[in-house]
Design a protein around this motif. Structure first.
Motif, PDB file in Angstrom:
ATOM      1  N   ALA A   1      12.889   1.845   4.635  1.00  0.00           N
ATOM      2  CA  ALA A   1      14.694   2.510   4.711  1.00  0.00           C
ATOM      3  C   ALA A   1      14.292   2.839   2.955  1.00  0.00           C
ATOM      4  CB  ALA A   1      15.939   2.179   5.377  1.00  0.00           C
ATOM      5  N   PRO A   2      14.418   2.338   1.678  1.00  0.00           N
ATOM      6  CA  PRO A   2      15.524   3.441   0.789  1.00  0.00           C
ATOM      7  C   PRO A   2      14.307   4.248   0.585  1.00  0.00           C
ATOM      8  CG  PRO A   2      15.088   1.019   0.544  1.00  0.00           C
ATOM      9  CD  PRO A   2      14.405   1.643   2.158  1.00  0.00           C
ATOM     10  N   LEU A   3      12.855   4.489   0.695  1.00  0.00           N
ATOM     11  CA  LEU A   3      11.692   5.103   0.350  1.00  0.00           C
ATOM     12  C   LEU A   3      12.506   6.787   1.805  1.00  0.00           C
ATOM     13  CD1 LEU A   3       8.706   3.307  -0.034  1.00  0.00           C
ATOM     14  CD2 LEU A   3       9.978   4.566  -2.159  1.00  0.00           C
ATOM     15  N   ILE A   4      12.846   6.064   2.913  1.00  0.00           N
ATOM     16  CA  ILE A   4      12.685   7.363   3.599  1.00  0.00           C
ATOM     17  C   ILE A   4      13.790   8.263   2.838  1.00  0.00           C
ATOM     18  CG2 ILE A   4      13.267   7.628   6.379  1.00  0.00           C
ATOM     19  CD1 ILE A   4      11.878   5.279   6.692  1.00  0.00           C
ATOM     20  N   ARG A   5      14.958   6.996   3.236  1.00  0.00           N
ATOM     21  CA  ARG A   5      16.034   8.303   2.496  1.00  0.00           C
ATOM     22  C   ARG A   5      15.815   8.971   0.809  1.00  0.00           C
ATOM     23  NH1 ARG A   5      19.000   3.446   3.788  1.00  0.00           N
ATOM     24  NH2 ARG A   5      18.794   2.286   1.753  1.00  0.00           N
ATOM     25  N   GLN A   6      15.055   8.173   0.032  1.00  0.00           N
ATOM     26  CA  GLN A   6      14.703   8.999  -1.032  1.00  0.00           C
ATOM     27  C   GLN A   6      13.532  10.386  -0.639  1.00  0.00           C
ATOM     28  OE1 GLN A   6      12.687   6.827  -3.829  1.00  0.00           O
ATOM     29  NE2 GLN A   6      14.032   5.407  -2.711  1.00  0.00           N
TER      30      GLN A   6
ATOM     31  N   VAL B   1       8.807   9.454   1.716  1.00  0.00           N
ATOM     32  CA  VAL B   1       8.180   8.189   2.870  1.00  0.00           C
ATOM     33  C   VAL B   1       9.064   9.015   4.470  1.00  0.00           C
ATOM     34  CG1 VAL B   1       7.611   6.310   4.708  1.00  0.00           C
ATOM     35  CG2 VAL B   1       7.277   6.420   1.758  1.00  0.00           C
ATOM     36  N   SER B   2       7.975   8.953   5.338  1.00  0.00           N
ATOM     37  CA  SER B   2       8.437   9.868   6.811  1.00  0.00           C
ATOM     38  C   SER B   2       7.229   8.448   8.275  1.00  0.00           C
ATOM     39  CB  SER B   2       8.089  10.831   6.902  1.00  0.00           C
ATOM     40  OG  SER B   2       7.430  11.327   7.742  1.00  0.00           O
ATOM     41  N   VAL B   3       8.058   8.415   9.155  1.00  0.00           N
ATOM     42  CA  VAL B   3       7.268   7.017   9.941  1.00  0.00           C
ATOM     43  C   VAL B   3       6.987   7.986  11.301  1.00  0.00           C
ATOM     44  CG1 VAL B   3       7.419   5.020  10.634  1.00  0.00           C
ATOM     45  CG2 VAL B   3       8.048   4.653   9.084  1.00  0.00           C
ATOM     46  N   GLU B   4       6.108   7.904  11.567  1.00  0.00           N
ATOM     47  CA  GLU B   4       6.075   9.066  13.277  1.00  0.00           C
ATOM     48  C   GLU B   4       4.543   7.995  13.411  1.00  0.00           C
ATOM     49  OE1 GLU B   4       5.347  13.461  11.657  1.00  0.00           O
ATOM     50  OE2 GLU B   4       5.901  12.950  10.758  1.00  0.00           O
ATOM     51  N   LEU B   5       4.671   8.660  14.966  1.00  0.00           N
ATOM     52  CA  LEU B   5       3.476   8.176  16.222  1.00  0.00           C
ATOM     53  C   LEU B   5       2.293   9.209  16.234  1.00  0.00           C
ATOM     54  CD1 LEU B   5       6.181   7.378  18.938  1.00  0.00           C
ATOM     55  CD2 LEU B   5       4.738   5.817  16.800  1.00  0.00           C
TER      56      LEU B   5
ATOM     57  N   ILE C   1       0.874  -1.371  -0.033  1.00  0.00           N
ATOM     58  CA  ILE C   1       0.294   0.131   0.350  1.00  0.00           C
ATOM     59  C   ILE C   1       0.831   1.139  -0.005  1.00  0.00           C
ATOM     60  CG2 ILE C   1      -1.913   1.026   1.274  1.00  0.00           C
ATOM     61  CD1 ILE C   1      -2.770  -1.265  -0.121  1.00  0.00           C
ATOM     62  N   VAL C   2       1.598   1.227   0.682  1.00  0.00           N
ATOM     63  CA  VAL C   2       3.178   2.360   0.761  1.00  0.00           C
ATOM     64  C   VAL C   2       3.584   2.727  -0.559  1.00  0.00           C
ATOM     65  CG1 VAL C   2       4.962   3.508   2.009  1.00  0.00           C
ATOM     66  CG2 VAL C   2       3.349   2.352   3.000  1.00  0.00           C
ATOM     67  N   HIS C   3       3.933   1.798  -1.444  1.00  0.00           N
ATOM     68  CA  HIS C   3       4.565   1.666  -2.925  1.00  0.00           C
ATOM     69  C   HIS C   3       3.473   2.077  -3.837  1.00  0.00           C
ATOM     70  CE1 HIS C   3       8.013  -0.708  -1.173  1.00  0.00           C
ATOM     71  NE2 HIS C   3       8.965   0.271  -1.739  1.00  0.00           N
ATOM     72  N   ARG C   4       2.209   1.541  -3.144  1.00  0.00           N
ATOM     73  CA  ARG C   4       1.121   2.183  -4.056  1.00  0.00           C
ATOM     74  C   ARG C   4       0.562   3.693  -4.357  1.00  0.00           C
ATOM     75  NH1 ARG C   4      -0.828  -1.861  -7.216  1.00  0.00           N
ATOM     76  NH2 ARG C   4      -0.295  -4.025  -5.821  1.00  0.00           N
ATOM     77  N   ALA C   5       0.743   4.361  -2.871  1.00  0.00           N
ATOM     78  CA  ALA C   5       0.654   5.776  -2.426  1.00  0.00           C
ATOM     79  C   ALA C   5       1.651   6.399  -3.401  1.00  0.00           C
ATOM     80  CB  ALA C   5       0.459   6.039  -0.721  1.00  0.00           C
ATOM     81  N   CYS C   6       3.267   6.177  -2.565  1.00  0.00           N
ATOM     82  CA  CYS C   6       4.090   6.788  -3.115  1.00  0.00           C
ATOM     83  C   CYS C   6       3.850   7.286  -4.606  1.00  0.00           C
ATOM     84  CB  CYS C   6       5.424   6.211  -3.402  1.00  0.00           C
ATOM     85  SG  CYS C   6       6.386   6.371  -0.965  1.00  0.00           S
ATOM     86  N   ARG C   7       3.174   6.603  -5.703  1.00  0.00           N
ATOM     87  CA  ARG C   7       2.919   7.128  -6.993  1.00  0.00           C
ATOM     88  C   ARG C   7       1.729   7.778  -7.508  1.00  0.00           C
ATOM     89  NH1 ARG C   7       2.138   0.795  -8.128  1.00  0.00           N
ATOM     90  NH2 ARG C   7       3.449  -0.081  -7.546  1.00  0.00           N
TER      91      ARG C   7
END
Ligand code: PNS
Length: 168
Positions: free
Chosen positions: A63-68, A71-75, A24-30
């Motif tokens: 990790a790869p998408l965060i580096r680019q 994506v970020s991950v938050e609480l 789902i994250v990969h689809r949303a990134c598009r």
């Protein structure tokens, strides 16, 4: 004036993250410029993994998408729409695997719309190979010594096993 960044929030318990969530994250990134993966601190829900663990698993897996910077991950705690507003997100994304997901998701989407009609909910379907996948089923299979490699990010498999099948 530069175009405004299109931001979406992907909320969930992620207890733990599975390859279905990553799909789902990969689809949303598009579709969006940036995806904020938002790990819920909901005190009403009992999770097996702690918040820091769930966040760390997501951070490893993405990790790869965060580096680019995609994506970020938050609480987050409190209302999802308030978090979405704070992030400047125009939408919330949720995965729909089957009709059985629909009722719960429909209720949440409409309640969120009632709170703030400017935050749209977007439903995405993961690849069909993840239709029968859920964090709950994964925990049961690991606990009973079954095969899960296809369904979990490789980086987190040893840690999940360690927690669910200690010293056998
Ligand atoms: O992965 P989950 O457990 O199905 O995710 C549920 C989640 C975290 C998206 C939902 O419980 C949520 O949005 N909680 C935040 C509180 C909130 O806004 N509740 C109103 C939604 S109707």
């Amino acid at each position: 004036m530069a175009n405004k960044k299109r931001i979406v929030v992907y909320p969930g318990s992620f207890d733990p993250v599975t390859n279905g969530h990553l799909d789902i994250v990969h689809r949303a990134c598009r579709l969006f410029d940036h995806v904020v993966v938002a790990v819920s601190q909901n005190p009403l829900k009992t999770c097996l993994f702690s918040l820091p663990e769930r966040k760390r698993f997501l951070t490893l897996a993405l990790a790869p998408l965060i580096r680019q910077g995609k994506v970020s991950v938050e609480l987050f705690d409190g209302l999802l729409v308030h978090f979405a507003q704070k992030k400047g997100a125009e939408a919330v994304v949720r995965g729909l695997r089957a009709i059985s997901d629909f009722e719960y998701e429909f209720q949440m989407a409409l309640m969120n719309r009632h709170q703030d009609s400017s935050v749209e909910t977007v439903f995405l379907m993961p690849d069909e190979k993840y239709t029968y996948l859920s964090s709950t089923v994964i925990k049961e299979i690991v606990r009973l010594g079954g095969k899960i490699e296809r369904f979990l990010p490789a980086a987190i498999v040893p840690e999940i096993r360690k927690k669910l099948r200690p010293a056998r």
